[in-house]
Each structure stands twice: as structure tokens, then as C-alpha cells.
Design an enzyme around this catalytic site. Structure first.
Site, mmCIF file in Angstrom:
data_model
loop_
_atom_site.group_PDB
_atom_site.id
_atom_site.type_symbol
_atom_site.label_atom_id
_atom_site.label_comp_id
_atom_site.label_asym_id
_atom_site.label_seq_id
_atom_site.Cartn_x
_atom_site.Cartn_y
_atom_site.Cartn_z
ATOM 1 N N CYS A 1 -10.301 -34.629 -14.279
ATOM 2 C CA CYS A 1 -10.891 -35.856 -12.663
ATOM 3 C C CYS A 1 -11.615 -36.277 -13.511
ATOM 4 O O CYS A 1 -13.468 -36.800 -12.842
ATOM 5 C CB CYS A 1 -11.319 -35.228 -11.439
ATOM 6 S SG CYS A 1 -10.355 -34.248 -10.765
ATOM 7 N N ALA A 2 -11.507 -37.025 -14.768
ATOM 8 C CA ALA A 2 -12.114 -37.767 -15.450
ATOM 9 C C ALA A 2 -13.183 -39.027 -14.931
ATOM 10 O O ALA A 2 -14.248 -39.644 -15.853
ATOM 11 C CB ALA A 2 -12.039 -38.069 -16.484
ATOM 12 N N GLY B 1 -15.428 -41.185 -16.841
ATOM 13 C CA GLY B 1 -15.978 -40.207 -18.416
ATOM 14 C C GLY B 1 -17.277 -40.243 -17.988
ATOM 15 O O GLY B 1 -17.236 -39.869 -19.600
ATOM 16 N N GLY B 2 -17.795 -39.802 -17.274
ATOM 17 C CA GLY B 2 -19.574 -40.359 -17.516
ATOM 18 C C GLY B 2 -19.294 -38.220 -18.549
ATOM 19 O O GLY B 2 -19.788 -37.989 -19.709
ATOM 20 N N LYS B 3 -18.354 -37.432 -17.926
ATOM 21 C CA LYS B 3 -19.091 -35.656 -18.252
ATOM 22 C C LYS B 3 -17.911 -35.539 -19.235
ATOM 23 O O LYS B 3 -18.057 -34.781 -20.773
ATOM 24 C CB LYS B 3 -18.385 -35.267 -17.419
ATOM 25 C CG LYS B 3 -19.434 -35.080 -16.183
ATOM 26 C CD LYS B 3 -19.170 -33.916 -15.096
ATOM 27 C CE LYS B 3 -20.164 -34.439 -13.393
ATOM 28 N NZ LYS B 3 -20.139 -35.997 -12.558
ATOM 29 N N ASP C 1 -6.548 -38.742 -14.308
ATOM 30 C CA ASP C 1 -7.446 -39.070 -13.600
ATOM 31 C C ASP C 1 -5.996 -39.899 -12.799
ATOM 32 O O ASP C 1 -5.224 -40.545 -13.281
ATOM 33 C CB ASP C 1 -8.446 -40.614 -13.935
ATOM 34 C CG ASP C 1 -8.959 -40.155 -12.275
ATOM 35 O OD1 ASP C 1 -10.270 -39.711 -11.679
ATOM 36 O OD2 ASP C 1 -9.130 -40.918 -11.600
ATOM 37 N N ASP D 1 -13.556 -31.779 -11.880
ATOM 38 C CA ASP D 1 -15.361 -32.391 -11.393
ATOM 39 C C ASP D 1 -14.361 -32.881 -9.779
ATOM 40 O O ASP D 1 -13.767 -33.883 -9.346
ATOM 41 C CB ASP D 1 -15.583 -33.402 -12.181
ATOM 42 C CG ASP D 1 -17.211 -33.925 -11.796
ATOM 43 O OD1 ASP D 1 -17.593 -34.097 -10.705
ATOM 44 O OD2 ASP D 1 -17.143 -35.077 -12.292
ATOM 45 N N CYS E 1 -20.527 -33.072 -6.512
ATOM 46 C CA CYS E 1 -21.573 -33.344 -5.854
ATOM 47 C C CYS E 1 -21.692 -33.997 -5.063
ATOM 48 O O CYS E 1 -23.019 -34.503 -3.944
ATOM 49 C CB CYS E 1 -21.989 -34.995 -7.163
ATOM 50 S SG CYS E 1 -21.202 -36.080 -6.291
#
Length: 403
Positions: free
Chosen positions: A232-233, A236-238, A256, A301, A354
Site C-alpha cells: 500500500c505504497a 512512497g514515504g516508507k 497501490d 501500511d 497510523c
């Protein structure tokens, strides 16, 4: 602090769009800051921070000002007067502030401070779900922390520089930072600054990413040379953090359901010098099935309520609905059931959100492990990050291994 008419008008215009037209606060503020090229950093800071502050405390300010939605401009000026009075800002001699009852505002604030729904400015349903899932005492501490302004945290891109080198470069630009204990790649700004205009950012030496969010990629135990799926990019932070941890070696498949987010990742990856990322939009279940039993590591994520990141998205308090949370919990479990099949025997998977709600976190992992799809997995460890303890966003992550 002296109030300037053009800055106050910008705030009122922004609030009209956010409250009455349902626009996202961050997008509205981006537009507002382009309004006048003569504005300096302090002017821009006033517009952004005051708008966010009024969004954050909407219910409290509206109650004190005795106004109801939809807010006309007079209503918004009355709420603005409440904000200024509570901040100790002297109201100028403008027609909008005529007859502002200063003592009554302060008295009403003291009264409402005994009621958590008003004190923390949250909808009734959100308060009820928080108490139900975390208990009154823990929820009170957590929602108070989630109403604080978020710090600006950078994640150093170790493909291009080091934490120490970046700290020195920023210091020369009068941007002072601190290391963050137990966060190997994090730098915290001592004061807010526009870091995006720096050459260091444009050269891909860092990304802005909350400290809690930075823990997720590290939790996945990646190594150079692995095949890793970020399922679940998003933008793309992670994914970019994973590329740095893998030293650009091996393969990261960023997936995604929204192709436009992956386009943004492509742009960011180029700036970051991350060359081991392949984007795949999930247009059908075939994309997932092709990877069954093929990945050393899978990161989920998961989409969630976002209740852990209210500090940076205060308008989510007013946009979020209880029905959405029920719906997203079904989606989370479906994603776990399907995407876990990509993990090969001996491989590992991280499920992260989160959110601070156990029903989106520990309960989802438990349901998965008790299901047919999860019977070959074991929980290695999990981590619950609460904002009132960490000082950063609320997060949850669980590391699972396929036997």
C-alpha cells in the site's frame, strides 16, 4: 502581536473553503500561501498556523462564539475573535470585532474546559469511540497530545548523505536540528522553517517524515538483495526509506490501487537516487496473485482512520465519520487476507496503521492469525506508539513471520 488585515482576510477565506466547501486544509493553505509574493516567512507562518489552529479548535470556538454551521463570514470573524482573545492578541478597531465580549469569551472557555468533547474540540462519536477503546484516562491523555502542533521531522536519505552532514548543511542555512533518540535517520527542527526550498531537499538528501512513521520500514528487517513488496505504497514515504535501508540492492515492488500516487513516488525516487523500486498499480487481483509465495518481506501500511495523525491533519476530525471506520476495518482484514499470500515461507510481513484504536490494530492481527490465511503465521513482535508518550504521531506495527 499586531493583526494585519490582508493576513486575517486570507485566514477567513481559507476557513470558508475548509468548513463550508469541504476542501482539505493542507491544499487550501498551499493556495493561500501563494496569494501575495511580498509575504515573508512570518506572514506565511501566521496564515498557515492560524488557519490550522482554528480548524483544530472549530467545535470549541464555535460554541464560545455561539455560531453554527454552515458559517457565514460574520460567524467566522466571531470565531476569529475568540481565537485572538484566548491567545491574548489585542483586537484591532475593525468593524468585525465591534462588541466582542472579551470577559464572556474567557468565562465560557473556563466553563467548557470541564467537558472533554469541547475542551479537546472533537465530535461526540469520536470521544465515545476513544473512551470505549482506550479507556477514559488514556484517551484523555492521547487526544490532548493529538491536538498539539506536530514537530517537523526529517528523514535523512542515507543513499546520499549522513545525519551529521545534513545537520551541518542545514545549520549553515540557519536551520537548527536535533537528533531524535532511537530514530537512526531522524532530525527534528528546533523551529519551523521552509525546508522544501533548500538545495539539500531538491537534491534528495532528506524527506519530511514523522518519527513514528520512520519506525515502520525499520520494523520490517529488510536486508540488501531481498525482494520486498510495499503493498500500500501510496506516494512512497516508507518505500524510499526501505530503498535506503536496502542500500539500493535487491528489488522493491511498490504497489497501490491509485496509479497517480505511484507517479508521485516515481518522481520522488528519482530525486532520492533510489533505483531498486518498481511500481505496479493494482488494477486487478492478478497483480497480487503473480507474487504469491515470492516475497522475502511484505509491508502492509494499511488504510485506516488516521486517528494517530490528527496533529498534522486536524480537519480529519470533522471529515471522518464512524461509518468510515467500520468500513475501513473490513478493508484492512481483506488486505491482510489477500496480501499475506505474497510472503514466502520463512519470510516476514509488517502490518501497520497510523491509528491508535486497538480495533484497527491488535484486533485485526488477532483476527488474521485465527483465520485460515493466517494459520501459518506467527506474531514475532508488535509496537504501539502513542502520541502522549512519544511526542510524535500515534502508530501501530506488527511483525509476522510465515512458518
Amino acid at each position: 502581536m499586531r493583526l494585519h488585515r490582508n493576513l486575517c482576510f486570507a485566514v477567513i477565506d481559507g476557513l470558508t473553503l475548509i468548513f463550508n466547501e469541504g476542501k482539505y486544509a493542507d491544499k487550501v493553505i498551499q493556495q493561500l500561501l501563494k496569494r501575495d509574493k511580498r509575504w515573508g516567512a512570518r506572514d506565511r507562518g501566521f496564515v498557515a498556523e492560524t488557519t490550522y489552529e482554528m480548524v483544530r479548535w472549530k467545535r470549541l470556538y464555535a460554541e464560545i462564539a455561539e455560531v453554527k454551521e454552515p458559517f457565514d463570514r460574520d460567524n467566522l470573524w466571531r470565531m476569529f475573535a475568540v481565537w485572538a482573545t484566548l491567545k491574548g492578541v489585542k483586537l484591532p478597531d475593525w468593524k468585525y470585532f465591534e462588541g466582542t465580549p472579551l470577559r464572556r469569551i474567557k468565562g465560557r472557555f473556563d466553563e467548557l474546559s470541564n467537558n472533554r468533547k469541547f475542551k479537546e474540540s472533537i465530535p461526540d462519536w469520536m470521544d465515545e469511540i476513544g473512551v470505549k477503546e482506550l479507556g477514559k484516562e488514556l484517551w484523555s491523555k492521547e487526544i490532548e497530545a493529538l491536538n498539539q502542533q506536530a514537530d517537523v521531522i526529517l528523514r535523512v536519505n542515507t543513499l546520499k548523505t549522513t545525519k551529521e552532514a545534513l545537520q551541518t548543511v542545514l545549520f549553515d542555512l540557519d536551520i537548527e536540528t536535533d537528533f531524535v533518540p532511537n530514530h537512526p535517520s531522524a532530525l527534528k527542527l528546533k523551529e519551523r522553517a521552509n525546508v522544501f526550498s533548500t538545495e539539500a531537499f531538491q537534491s534528495g538528501h532528506f524527506e519530511v517524515q514523522d518519527a513514528s512513521s520512520q519506525l515502520v520500514a525499520e520494523f520490517l528487517n529488510v536486508e540488501p538483495g531481498m525482494r520486498v513488496v510495499d503493498a500500500c505504497a501510496g506516494a512512497g514515504g516508507k518505500t524510499l526509506h526501505l530503498a535506503a535501508l536496502m542500500e539500493n540492492k535487491g528489488q522493491i515492488i511498490a504497489m497501490d490501487i491509485y496509479g497517480n500516487k505511484l507517479n508521485e513516488l516515481k518522481r520522488r525516487a528519482k530525486r532520492n537516487g533510489a533505483h531498486n523500486i518498481e511500481n505496479r498499480a493494482i488494477e486487478s487481483t492478478k497483480v497480487i496473485k503473480k507474487l504469491y509465495d515470492k516475497a522475502d518481506r511484505v509491508l502492509i501500511d494499511a488504510p485506516c482512520s488516521g486517528l494517530g495523525v490528527l496533529r498534522r491533519n486536524p480537519d480529519a476530525k470533522w471529515k471522518l465519520q464512524p461509518e468510515f471506520i467500520e468500513k475501513i476495518k473490513k478493508t484492512q482484514q481483506e488486505i491482510l487476507q489477500q496480501y499475506s499470500k505474497m510472503v514466502k515461507v520463512g519470510g516476514q510481513m509488517v502490518y501497520a496503521t497510523c491509528s491508535v484504536l486497538p480495533s484497527e490494530n491488535q484486533d485485526q492481527v488477532k483476527t488474521f492469525l485465527n483465520s485460515e490465511a493466517g494459520e501459518n503465521f506467527t506474531l514475532v513482535k508488535d509496537k504501539k506508539v502513542l502520541a502522549h508518550k512519544s511526542g510524535f504521531d500515534g502508530f501501530y506495527m506488527a511483525l509476522l513471520e510465515r512458518k
